[in-house]
Each structure stands twice: as C-alpha cells, then as structure tokens.
Design a protein around this motif. Structure first.
Motif, PDB file in Angstrom:
ATOM      1  N   PHE A 120      74.074  54.838  63.587  1.00 31.67           N
ATOM      2  CA  PHE A 120      72.660  54.530  63.777  1.00 31.67           C
ATOM      3  C   PHE A 120      72.561  53.340  64.730  1.00 31.67           C
ATOM      4  CE2 PHE A 120      73.090  56.542  59.687  1.00 31.67           C
ATOM      5  CZ  PHE A 120      72.022  57.428  59.638  1.00 31.67           C
ATOM      6  N   HIS A 121      71.861  53.556  65.840  1.00 31.35           N
ATOM      7  CA  HIS A 121      71.757  52.524  66.860  1.00 31.35           C
ATOM      8  C   HIS A 121      70.287  52.205  67.107  1.00 31.35           C
ATOM      9  CE1 HIS A 121      72.566  50.198  70.463  1.00 31.35           C
ATOM     10  NE2 HIS A 121      71.737  50.965  71.143  1.00 31.35           N
ATOM     11  N   GLU A 122      69.914  50.936  66.998  1.00 29.49           N
ATOM     12  CA  GLU A 122      68.524  50.543  67.223  1.00 29.49           C
ATOM     13  C   GLU A 122      68.182  50.620  68.713  1.00 29.49           C
ATOM     14  OE1 GLU A 122      65.465  46.759  66.624  1.00 29.49           O
ATOM     15  OE2 GLU A 122      67.555  46.607  65.933  1.00 29.49           O
ATOM     16  N   ILE A 123      67.029  51.194  69.018  1.00 30.11           N
ATOM     17  CA  ILE A 123      66.555  51.309  70.393  1.00 30.11           C
ATOM     18  C   ILE A 123      65.588  50.156  70.676  1.00 30.11           C
ATOM     19  CG2 ILE A 123      65.404  52.770  72.074  1.00 30.11           C
ATOM     20  CD1 ILE A 123      68.009  53.932  71.000  1.00 30.11           C
ATOM     21  N   ASN A 124      65.847  49.409  71.733  1.00 31.85           N
ATOM     22  CA  ASN A 124      64.965  48.306  72.110  1.00 31.85           C
ATOM     23  C   ASN A 124      63.746  48.839  72.851  1.00 31.85           C
ATOM     24  OD1 ASN A 124      66.487  46.093  71.111  1.00 31.85           O
ATOM     25  ND2 ASN A 124      67.899  46.312  72.815  1.00 31.85           N
ATOM     26  N   ILE A 125      62.563  48.471  72.380  1.00 35.13           N
ATOM     27  CA  ILE A 125      61.315  48.892  72.983  1.00 35.13           C
ATOM     28  C   ILE A 125      60.540  47.653  73.434  1.00 35.13           C
ATOM     29  CG2 ILE A 125      59.126  50.100  72.601  1.00 35.13           C
ATOM     30  CD1 ILE A 125      61.576  51.924  72.545  1.00 35.13           C
ATOM     31  N   PRO A 126      60.083  47.598  74.688  1.00 39.52           N
ATOM     32  CA  PRO A 126      59.314  46.425  75.141  1.00 39.52           C
ATOM     33  C   PRO A 126      57.994  46.304  74.393  1.00 39.52           C
ATOM     34  CG  PRO A 126      59.225  48.190  76.780  1.00 39.52           C
ATOM     35  CD  PRO A 126      60.236  48.616  75.753  1.00 39.52           C
ATOM     36  N   HIS A 127      57.608  45.081  74.075  1.00 35.45           N
ATOM     37  CA  HIS A 127      56.405  44.847  73.281  1.00 35.45           C
ATOM     38  C   HIS A 127      55.172  44.625  74.158  1.00 35.45           C
ATOM     39  CE1 HIS A 127      58.789  44.688  69.678  1.00 35.45           C
ATOM     40  NE2 HIS A 127      57.702  44.515  68.970  1.00 35.45           N
ATOM     41  N   ARG A 128      54.070  45.119  73.670  1.00 33.10           N
ATOM     42  CA  ARG A 128      52.781  44.889  74.323  1.00 33.10           C
ATOM     43  C   ARG A 128      52.367  43.425  74.147  1.00 33.10           C
ATOM     44  NH1 ARG A 128      49.141  49.511  71.547  1.00 33.10           N
ATOM     45  NH2 ARG A 128      47.626  48.846  73.092  1.00 33.10           N
ATOM     46  N   VAL A 129      51.522  42.963  75.037  1.00 33.70           N
ATOM     47  CA  VAL A 129      50.976  41.618  74.920  1.00 33.70           C
ATOM     48  C   VAL A 129      49.880  41.613  73.858  1.00 33.70           C
ATOM     49  CG1 VAL A 129      49.677  39.808  76.110  1.00 33.70           C
ATOM     50  CG2 VAL A 129      51.498  41.033  77.304  1.00 33.70           C
ATOM     51  N   ILE A 130      49.928  40.639  72.964  1.00 40.79           N
ATOM     52  CA  ILE A 130      48.842  40.437  72.003  1.00 40.79           C
ATOM     53  C   ILE A 130      48.510  38.950  72.013  1.00 40.79           C
ATOM     54  CG2 ILE A 130      50.486  40.293  70.084  1.00 40.79           C
ATOM     55  CD1 ILE A 130      48.242  41.392  68.276  1.00 40.79           C
ATOM     56  N   ARG A 131      47.231  38.650  72.186  1.00 43.24           N
ATOM     57  CA  ARG A 131      46.842  37.254  72.363  1.00 43.24           C
ATOM     58  C   ARG A 131      45.538  36.974  71.632  1.00 43.24           C
ATOM     59  NH1 ARG A 131      46.898  37.173  77.615  1.00 43.24           N
ATOM     60  NH2 ARG A 131      44.666  37.530  77.923  1.00 43.24           N
ATOM     61  N   LEU A 132      45.480  35.830  70.978  1.00 48.77           N
ATOM     62  CA  LEU A 132      44.268  35.426  70.264  1.00 48.77           C
ATOM     63  C   LEU A 132      43.231  34.882  71.240  1.00 48.77           C
ATOM     64  CD1 LEU A 132      42.763  34.749  67.564  1.00 48.77           C
ATOM     65  CD2 LEU A 132      43.806  32.472  67.744  1.00 48.77           C
ATOM     66  N   ASN A 133      42.039  35.450  71.191  1.00 43.44           N
ATOM     67  CA  ASN A 133      40.901  34.851  71.895  1.00 43.44           C
ATOM     68  C   ASN A 133      40.180  33.897  70.964  1.00 43.44           C
ATOM     69  OD1 ASN A 133      41.381  36.264  74.292  1.00 43.44           O
ATOM     70  ND2 ASN A 133      40.207  38.034  73.604  1.00 43.44           N
ATOM     71  N   ASN A 134      39.867  34.401  69.759  1.00 42.28           N
ATOM     72  CA  ASN A 134      39.221  33.537  68.769  1.00 42.28           C
ATOM     73  C   ASN A 134      39.248  34.221  67.411  1.00 42.28           C
ATOM     74  OD1 ASN A 134      37.901  31.205  67.911  1.00 42.28           O
ATOM     75  ND2 ASN A 134      35.880  32.129  68.148  1.00 42.28           N
ATOM     76  N   ILE A 135      39.231  33.434  66.355  1.00 42.85           N
ATOM     77  CA  ILE A 135      39.106  33.960  64.998  1.00 42.85           C
ATOM     78  C   ILE A 135      38.200  33.017  64.210  1.00 42.85           C
ATOM     79  CG2 ILE A 135      41.218  32.796  64.160  1.00 42.85           C
ATOM     80  CD1 ILE A 135      41.599  35.326  62.352  1.00 42.85           C
ATOM     81  N   GLU A 136      37.231  33.590  63.523  1.00 44.02           N
ATOM     82  CA  GLU A 136      36.267  32.818  62.754  1.00 44.02           C
ATOM     83  C   GLU A 136      36.219  33.331  61.321  1.00 44.02           C
ATOM     84  OE1 GLU A 136      34.883  30.184  63.820  1.00 44.02           O
ATOM     85  OE2 GLU A 136      35.230  30.345  65.993  1.00 44.02           O
ATOM     86  N   MET A 137      35.675  32.519  60.420  1.00 44.15           N
ATOM     87  CA  MET A 137      35.537  32.889  59.016  1.00 44.15           C
ATOM     88  C   MET A 137      34.085  32.730  58.577  1.00 44.15           C
ATOM     89  SD  MET A 137      38.868  31.008  57.333  1.00 44.15           S
ATOM     90  CE  MET A 137      38.539  31.718  55.719  1.00 44.15           C
ATOM     91  N   ASP A 138      33.593  33.692  57.831  1.00 48.04           N
ATOM     92  CA  ASP A 138      32.291  33.572  57.179  1.00 48.04           C
ATOM     93  C   ASP A 138      32.564  33.056  55.775  1.00 48.04           C
ATOM     94  OD1 ASP A 138      29.834  33.771  55.999  1.00 48.04           O
ATOM     95  OD2 ASP A 138      29.446  35.845  56.614  1.00 48.04           O
ATOM     96  N   ARG A 139      32.553  31.750  55.624  1.00 41.53           N
ATOM     97  CA  ARG A 139      32.952  31.151  54.348  1.00 41.53           C
ATOM     98  C   ARG A 139      31.972  31.426  53.214  1.00 41.53           C
ATOM     99  NH1 ARG A 139      37.448  28.572  54.340  1.00 41.53           N
ATOM    100  NH2 ARG A 139      38.338  27.677  56.248  1.00 41.53           N
ATOM    101  N   SER A 140      30.798  31.922  53.537  1.00 45.33           N
ATOM    102  CA  SER A 140      29.852  32.273  52.474  1.00 45.33           C
ATOM    103  C   SER A 140      30.345  33.473  51.670  1.00 45.33           C
ATOM    104  CB  SER A 140      28.472  32.578  53.076  1.00 45.33           C
ATOM    105  OG  SER A 140      28.519  33.734  53.901  1.00 45.33           O
ATOM    106  N   LYS A 141      31.311  34.238  52.241  1.00 38.90           N
ATOM    107  CA  LYS A 141      31.843  35.416  51.562  1.00 38.90           C
ATOM    108  C   LYS A 141      33.167  35.145  50.847  1.00 38.90           C
ATOM    109  CE  LYS A 141      29.905  38.672  54.969  1.00 38.90           C
ATOM    110  NZ  LYS A 141      30.243  39.734  55.959  1.00 38.90           N
ATOM    111  N   CYS A 142      33.841  34.067  51.199  1.00 38.30           N
ATOM    112  CA  CYS A 142      35.196  33.816  50.682  1.00 38.30           C
ATOM    113  C   CYS A 142      35.180  33.515  49.189  1.00 38.30           C
ATOM    114  CB  CYS A 142      35.822  32.651  51.441  1.00 38.30           C
ATOM    115  SG  CYS A 142      37.528  32.285  50.945  1.00 38.30           S
ATOM    116  N   ILE A 143      36.096  34.183  48.446  1.00 34.90           N
ATOM    117  CA  ILE A 143      36.216  33.956  47.004  1.00 34.90           C
ATOM    118  C   ILE A 143      37.526  33.248  46.657  1.00 34.90           C
ATOM    119  CG2 ILE A 143      34.751  35.933  46.425  1.00 34.90           C
ATOM    120  CD1 ILE A 143      37.300  37.518  45.816  1.00 34.90           C
ATOM    121  N   GLY A 144      38.306  32.858  47.690  1.00 35.07           N
ATOM    122  CA  GLY A 144      39.521  32.085  47.453  1.00 35.07           C
ATOM    123  C   GLY A 144      40.647  32.844  46.790  1.00 35.07           C
TER     124      GLY A 144
END
Length: 282
Positions: A120-144
């Motif tokens: 069994f030989h692992e095949i190397n596959i090039p990865h796509r670019v993934i980049r964060l633009n922004n992430i926000e939270m609606d804390r009124s919904k968070c239950i912890g």
C-alpha cells in the motif's frame, strides 16, 4: 507512507476452500489451484483525525461522502469514483488515497514457502488553497456547549469566561452566564476549515473564506484512432464531462472533468487513458 505485508499461500488456499464448500462437505477432498495473480487498485480513507468540517462532503461532485456529526466522522461511500477531490480539499490532510497492489509469489516449489505479497503506497495529492476572509459569532445564540472548541484543529477556538470575552470584544453579552466558559476565536490561528460552523447546532458562526480551485493531477488522453464510438464513456461519466461529437469522437469538457477514471475503466478498447501530471513536492 508505504505499508507491506505477506500472507502464506497455504492459508489463502484454505480460505478459498472454506468459502467454496458446503457445510456438510469434507474439505480434505477439495483442492484449489489459484495460479498466477496480480491486481492494482486505489482506495480512499478518512483518518480518525477528521475534525467534522464537512468540507469534503460539500465538495464531493458525486455525493459519495456521508455527513459527519459530533459523534462520528465523515465516511467514504460505495459510490466513490476515486476522483481525489476530497483528498486535495481536506484542510487538515486527514483524507488519504492509497494505491494497493497484490501479487502472488509462487517461485518456491513448496507451497508452505509461497506467499501473496501486499503493498500500500500513499499517493501525494496537491492541496487547494483555503484562506480565512473573516469569521464572526452571533453570541446571542451561543449556549457554551464547547463542541466547536473540541474539534478546532489549530486550537484557534478556546473557552474563555464571560468577562474575558466582553473585554476582548469590547461588548456586553447579557445571555452569557458569569462563571461559565464560552468559545473565543483567535483569527490569526483560524484555518477557515469550517469545523465550528458545521458542528454548531445553534448556528452561532458565520464564516467567510476563500477556497481555491481543484488542482488537476491527471490529463485525459483520447486515442481517436482506437475509439470505436461505443458511447460507454459518455453514458457513464458522472459529471457529463465527455460527449461524442458529430464525428462520434469523444470530446472532453476540461472544466467538468473530475479525473475520476470511470471513462477509462468503461472503455472496452483502451482508447481513454490518464497521464499523471508531475508535481515537485520538495
């Protein structure tokens, strides 16, 4: 990564006999001659490191990956066409594609010394670019509940107190309880994988990310002289990427093609073949 192991031919022959006889048969009367054998195949596996982001599920072009949940990771289904897109998309490289080979080594005269060798030989596959633009939270919904923190692969999401969060975000949150802990994201560490978004049952998170295009690892070569215009490639292509033109010659829509090997496997005369694209991983 490469794995190798052997099985004794003597043991394999016993297994074949046991699967071939009836319950009331005397197996001592049976003999089996397996002969020469060699096979190659590819398979894809999702490791236990899966962070439940479901990005592979969203990007699979044929719906061959089951949804992940808090209690179980995503799973490759039987209708997988081995297009490798999930492997190149997984943001934490927890999906692997292996090339497997099995060959009978019967050079020895005594069957006790003959083996079937697996590799069994692992095949190397090039990865796509993934980049964060922004992430926000609606804390009124968070239950912890903390599920999002558990699966964050970079520890960008950590549990903090109400007072710590209010000071960090310069805002008061009446729904948060003093003495309880709640998630707080360090955007400098966030990978934009979307694990927290997928795992959160309260829809707390709003993610804005950039996901780059799939990087082709193979090019389809069409031998027009060999083609017999049987239409099997067109009929079996899962994305309608290949059609026969007015001259009954296959034409490829490169933007639709997912390099899944279905057409090459269905072609009865070997007129379709993939050529690997060379990548330098140094």
């Amino acid at each position: 990564m490469e794995l190798r192991f052997q099985k004794k031919m003597e043991l394999l022959e016993k297994e074949v006999i046991l699967k071939s006889v009836e319950l009331d048969d005397d197996i001592e009367d049976f003999e089996v001659d397996i002969g020469d054998f060699q096979s190659k195949d590819r398979f894809i596996a999702i490791s236990p490191r899966c962070v439940r982001c479901n990005l592979c599920v969203e990007e699979c072009p044929v719906g061959a990956i089951s949804d992940s949940t808090y209690s179980k990771r995503a799973r490759i289904l039987d209708n997988c066409v081995k297009c490798e897109i999930c492997v190149g998309t997984c943001p934490i490289s927890s999906i692997y594609i292996f090339e497997s080979e099995a060959i009978i080594n019967n050079e020895a005269e005594d069957i006790k010394d003959q083996t079937i060798d697996y590799a069994f030989h692992e095949i190397n596959i090039p990865h796509r670019v993934i980049r964060l633009n922004n992430i926000e939270m609606d804390r009124s919904k968070c239950i912890g509940c903390g599920h999002c923190v558990k699966f964050c692969p970079t520890k960008a999401n950590k549990l903090k107190s109400k007072s710590y969060i209010e000071e960090a975000e310069s805002q008061n949150y009446d729904n948060l309880i003093e003495g309880e802990l709640y998630p707080l994201i360090n955007k400098d560490l966030c990978l934009a994988c979307g694990s927290c978004v997928n795992i959160c049952a309260q829809d707390v998170y709003i993610l804005d990310r950039y996901l780059g295009p799939v990087i082709p690892t193979k090019n389809l070569i069409i031998d027009e002289d060999t083609c017999v215009s049987c239409f099997l490639c067109e009929e079996n292509c899962p994305t309608n990427a290949i059609v026969l033109n007015s001259n009954n010659i296959p034409e490829l829509d490169d933007d639709k093609c997912i390099r899944c090997n279905v057409c090459t496997m269905k072609c009865p005369v070997g007129a379709l073949n993939f050529e690997d694209v060379e990548f330098n991983y140094d």
